[in-house]
Motif scaffolding. Structure first.
Motif, mmCIF file in Angstrom:
data_model
loop_
_atom_site.group_PDB
_atom_site.id
_atom_site.type_symbol
_atom_site.label_atom_id
_atom_site.label_comp_id
_atom_site.label_asym_id
_atom_site.label_seq_id
_atom_site.Cartn_x
_atom_site.Cartn_y
_atom_site.Cartn_z
ATOM 1 N N LYS A 278 0.803 -1.230 0.000
ATOM 2 C CA LYS A 278 0.000 0.000 0.000
ATOM 3 C C LYS A 278 0.830 1.271 0.000
ATOM 4 C CE LYS A 278 -0.755 0.343 4.926
ATOM 5 N NZ LYS A 278 -1.663 0.689 5.961
ATOM 6 N N ASP A 279 2.008 1.247 0.577
ATOM 7 C CA ASP A 279 2.829 2.451 0.630
ATOM 8 C C ASP A 279 3.945 2.472 -0.416
ATOM 9 O OD1 ASP A 279 1.367 3.566 2.741
ATOM 10 O OD2 ASP A 279 2.485 2.372 4.200
ATOM 11 N N ILE A 280 4.016 1.449 -1.245
ATOM 12 C CA ILE A 280 4.994 1.458 -2.335
ATOM 13 C C ILE A 280 4.360 2.249 -3.475
ATOM 14 C CG2 ILE A 280 6.295 0.081 -4.000
ATOM 15 C CD1 ILE A 280 6.406 -2.160 -1.900
ATOM 16 N N ALA A 281 4.980 3.346 -3.824
ATOM 17 C CA ALA A 281 4.374 4.295 -4.755
ATOM 18 C C ALA A 281 4.120 3.711 -6.142
ATOM 19 C CB ALA A 281 5.251 5.541 -4.871
ATOM 20 N N VAL A 282 5.012 2.873 -6.621
ATOM 21 C CA VAL A 282 4.907 2.433 -8.009
ATOM 22 C C VAL A 282 5.147 0.932 -8.104
ATOM 23 C CG1 VAL A 282 5.924 2.667 -10.311
ATOM 24 C CG2 VAL A 282 5.704 4.678 -8.842
ATOM 25 N N ALA A 283 4.299 0.284 -8.895
ATOM 26 C CA ALA A 283 4.494 -1.125 -9.237
ATOM 27 C C ALA A 283 4.841 -1.200 -10.718
ATOM 28 C CB ALA A 283 3.212 -1.922 -8.984
ATOM 29 N N MET A 284 5.539 -2.220 -11.103
ATOM 30 C CA MET A 284 5.740 -2.479 -12.524
ATOM 31 C C MET A 284 4.637 -3.438 -12.950
ATOM 32 S SD MET A 284 8.250 -0.602 -13.455
ATOM 33 C CE MET A 284 8.658 -1.214 -15.082
ATOM 34 N N PRO B 7 5.697 1.390 -15.290
ATOM 35 C CA PRO B 7 5.364 1.808 -13.931
ATOM 36 C C PRO B 7 3.909 2.260 -13.835
ATOM 37 C CG PRO B 7 6.730 3.459 -15.020
ATOM 38 C CD PRO B 7 6.607 2.319 -15.971
ATOM 39 N N MET B 8 3.221 1.768 -12.819
ATOM 40 C CA MET B 8 1.815 2.115 -12.570
ATOM 41 C C MET B 8 1.638 2.287 -11.061
ATOM 42 S SD MET B 8 0.254 1.856 -15.630
ATOM 43 C CE MET B 8 -1.488 1.570 -15.372
ATOM 44 N N ARG B 9 0.698 3.135 -10.709
ATOM 45 C CA ARG B 9 0.402 3.353 -9.289
ATOM 46 C C ARG B 9 -1.035 2.931 -9.015
ATOM 47 N NH1 ARG B 9 2.470 7.251 -5.299
ATOM 48 N NH2 ARG B 9 1.057 7.045 -3.540
ATOM 49 N N ALA B 10 -1.221 2.035 -8.055
ATOM 50 C CA ALA B 10 -2.581 1.633 -7.681
ATOM 51 C C ALA B 10 -3.293 2.817 -7.041
ATOM 52 C CB ALA B 10 -2.552 0.445 -6.722
ATOM 53 N N ALA B 11 -4.581 2.945 -7.342
ATOM 54 C CA ALA B 11 -5.371 4.065 -6.832
ATOM 55 C C ALA B 11 -6.159 3.687 -5.582
ATOM 56 C CB ALA B 11 -6.324 4.553 -7.931
ATOM 57 N N LYS C 286 -6.624 -7.355 -24.403
ATOM 58 C CA LYS C 286 -6.439 -8.508 -25.298
ATOM 59 C C LYS C 286 -6.013 -9.766 -24.567
ATOM 60 C CE LYS C 286 -5.557 -5.776 -29.377
ATOM 61 N NZ LYS C 286 -4.551 -5.151 -30.204
ATOM 62 N N ASP C 287 -5.236 -9.611 -23.497
ATOM 63 C CA ASP C 287 -4.768 -10.751 -22.701
ATOM 64 C C ASP C 287 -4.859 -10.306 -21.248
ATOM 65 O OD1 ASP C 287 -3.394 -12.720 -21.267
ATOM 66 O OD2 ASP C 287 -1.808 -12.914 -22.761
ATOM 67 N N ASP C 288 -5.806 -10.868 -20.525
ATOM 68 C CA ASP C 288 -6.113 -10.352 -19.187
ATOM 69 C C ASP C 288 -5.129 -10.762 -18.096
ATOM 70 O OD1 ASP C 288 -6.838 -13.014 -18.875
ATOM 71 O OD2 ASP C 288 -8.901 -12.583 -18.284
ATOM 72 N N ARG C 289 -4.126 -11.543 -18.428
ATOM 73 C CA ARG C 289 -3.146 -11.962 -17.417
ATOM 74 C C ARG C 289 -2.140 -10.843 -17.181
ATOM 75 N NH1 ARG C 289 -0.775 -16.923 -20.291
ATOM 76 N NH2 ARG C 289 -0.958 -15.398 -21.934
ATOM 77 N N VAL C 290 -1.993 -10.441 -15.908
ATOM 78 C CA VAL C 290 -1.022 -9.402 -15.555
ATOM 79 C C VAL C 290 -0.219 -9.826 -14.336
ATOM 80 C CG1 VAL C 290 -2.376 -7.491 -16.523
ATOM 81 C CG2 VAL C 290 -2.626 -8.077 -14.126
ATOM 82 N N LEU C 291 0.948 -9.237 -14.238
ATOM 83 C CA LEU C 291 1.817 -9.408 -13.078
ATOM 84 C C LEU C 291 2.183 -8.020 -12.589
ATOM 85 C CD1 LEU C 291 3.677 -11.310 -11.298
ATOM 86 C CD2 LEU C 291 5.483 -10.697 -12.905
ATOM 87 N N LEU C 292 2.107 -7.828 -11.290
ATOM 88 C CA LEU C 292 2.514 -6.566 -10.666
ATOM 89 C C LEU C 292 3.711 -6.855 -9.782
ATOM 90 C CD1 LEU C 292 -1.082 -5.538 -9.659
ATOM 91 C CD2 LEU C 292 0.283 -4.463 -11.452
ATOM 92 N N ALA C 293 4.784 -6.110 -9.981
ATOM 93 C CA ALA C 293 5.996 -6.297 -9.186
ATOM 94 C C ALA C 293 6.229 -5.057 -8.337
ATOM 95 C CB ALA C 293 7.187 -6.558 -10.095
ATOM 96 N N TYR C 294 6.255 -5.257 -7.017
ATOM 97 C CA TYR C 294 6.477 -4.179 -6.052
ATOM 98 C C TYR C 294 7.821 -4.406 -5.377
ATOM 99 C CZ TYR C 294 1.456 -3.084 -6.252
ATOM 100 O OH TYR C 294 0.192 -2.722 -6.658
ATOM 101 N N ALA C 295 8.569 -3.316 -5.161
ATOM 102 C CA ALA C 295 9.859 -3.439 -4.485
ATOM 103 C C ALA C 295 10.103 -2.208 -3.609
ATOM 104 C CB ALA C 295 10.988 -3.565 -5.504
ATOM 105 N N ASP C 296 10.537 -2.466 -2.389
ATOM 106 C CA ASP C 296 10.974 -1.408 -1.488
ATOM 107 C C ASP C 296 12.313 -1.855 -0.905
ATOM 108 O OD1 ASP C 296 11.457 0.550 0.362
ATOM 109 O OD2 ASP C 296 9.571 0.300 1.446
ATOM 110 N N PRO C 297 13.407 -1.581 -1.632
ATOM 111 C CA PRO C 297 14.722 -2.042 -1.175
ATOM 112 C C PRO C 297 15.124 -1.494 0.193
ATOM 113 C CG PRO C 297 14.818 -1.296 -3.454
ATOM 114 C CD PRO C 297 13.473 -0.907 -2.928
ATOM 115 N N ASP C 298 14.658 -0.292 0.543
ATOM 116 C CA ASP C 298 15.017 0.271 1.846
ATOM 117 C C ASP C 298 14.532 -0.602 3.001
ATOM 118 O OD1 ASP C 298 16.300 2.400 0.656
ATOM 119 O OD2 ASP C 298 14.585 3.758 0.858
ATOM 120 N N SER C 299 13.341 -1.177 2.855
ATOM 121 C CA SER C 299 12.814 -2.028 3.927
ATOM 122 C C SER C 299 12.973 -3.516 3.606
ATOM 123 C CB SER C 299 11.335 -1.709 4.178
ATOM 124 O OG SER C 299 10.553 -2.119 3.070
ATOM 125 N N GLN C 300 13.608 -3.828 2.476
ATOM 126 C CA GLN C 300 13.795 -5.211 2.048
ATOM 127 C C GLN C 300 12.462 -5.940 1.878
ATOM 128 O OE1 GLN C 300 16.903 -6.932 1.265
ATOM 129 N NE2 GLN C 300 17.327 -4.768 1.016
#
Length: 171
Positions: free
Chosen positions: A19-25, A39-43, A67-81
């Motif tokens: 929730k606090d990670i600003a951007v997901a891929m 990069p996308m931000r959940a609303a 066209k293809d409804d399968r998606v993957l969202l990758a979130y990363a916050d290296p500061d907090s691991q």
């Protein structure tokens, strides 16, 4: 091997981590089957297993998700691991009421017409599953890990790694 959990606590943990990670891929597939990430931000302000994203109706991400409804969202916050991957089914739709509910003023940069901008489409991602890695981020933990690896030849196992199934009801 990581077990897959479907309990409410595991689902809440996923939301707490992202929730606090600003951007997901957001990863989709183009017409040639190549993976594309942007990069996308959940609303979302709350989470019930669905993530919402604003997108341009004429953009590649909207077209690919339609066209293809399968998606993957990758979130990363290296500061907090903290690292989370979420997969699910995407649906593109126009919903003026939902757009108003989810609107945040900084989005006006991309959609100058506000929440009723005719260029807006929403991408609704129904989460099917997730996997997360949540490790302590302190320097001492990393120093310990290095020392253990050098002295024993074994990697440390600090932190959590779990898989979460959103399709099963918590029992």
């Amino acid at each position: 091997m990581t077990d897959t959990r479907s309990d409410a606590e595991a689902k809440r943990k996923v939301w707490a981590m992202i929730k606090d990670i600003a951007v997901a891929m957001m990863v989709t597939q183009d017409g040639q089957g190549r993976f594309r990430a942007r990069p996308m931000r959940a609303a979302n302000r709350e989470f019930d297993g669905v993530l919402w994203f604003f997108a341009a109706i004429d953009g590649n991400v909207s077209d690919e998700a339609a066209k293809d409804d399968r998606v993957l969202l990758a979130y990363a916050d290296p500061d907090s691991q903290s690292y989370v991957s979420v997969f699910g089914k995407a649906e593109t739709l126009r919903d003026p009421e939902r757009q108003k509910q989810l609107w945040a003023e900084p989005m006006r940069v991309w959609f100058p017409g506000g929440p009723e901008d005719p260029r807006i489409t929403l991408i609704k991602v129904e989460c099917e599953g997730a996997e997360y890695w949540d490790s302590p981020s302190s320097t001492l933990v990393h120093a310990y890990g290095y020392l253990k690896a050098v002295t024993t030849g074994e990697p440390p196992h600090p932190g959590e790694n779990d898989k979460v199934d959103f399709t099963k009801r918590a029992g």
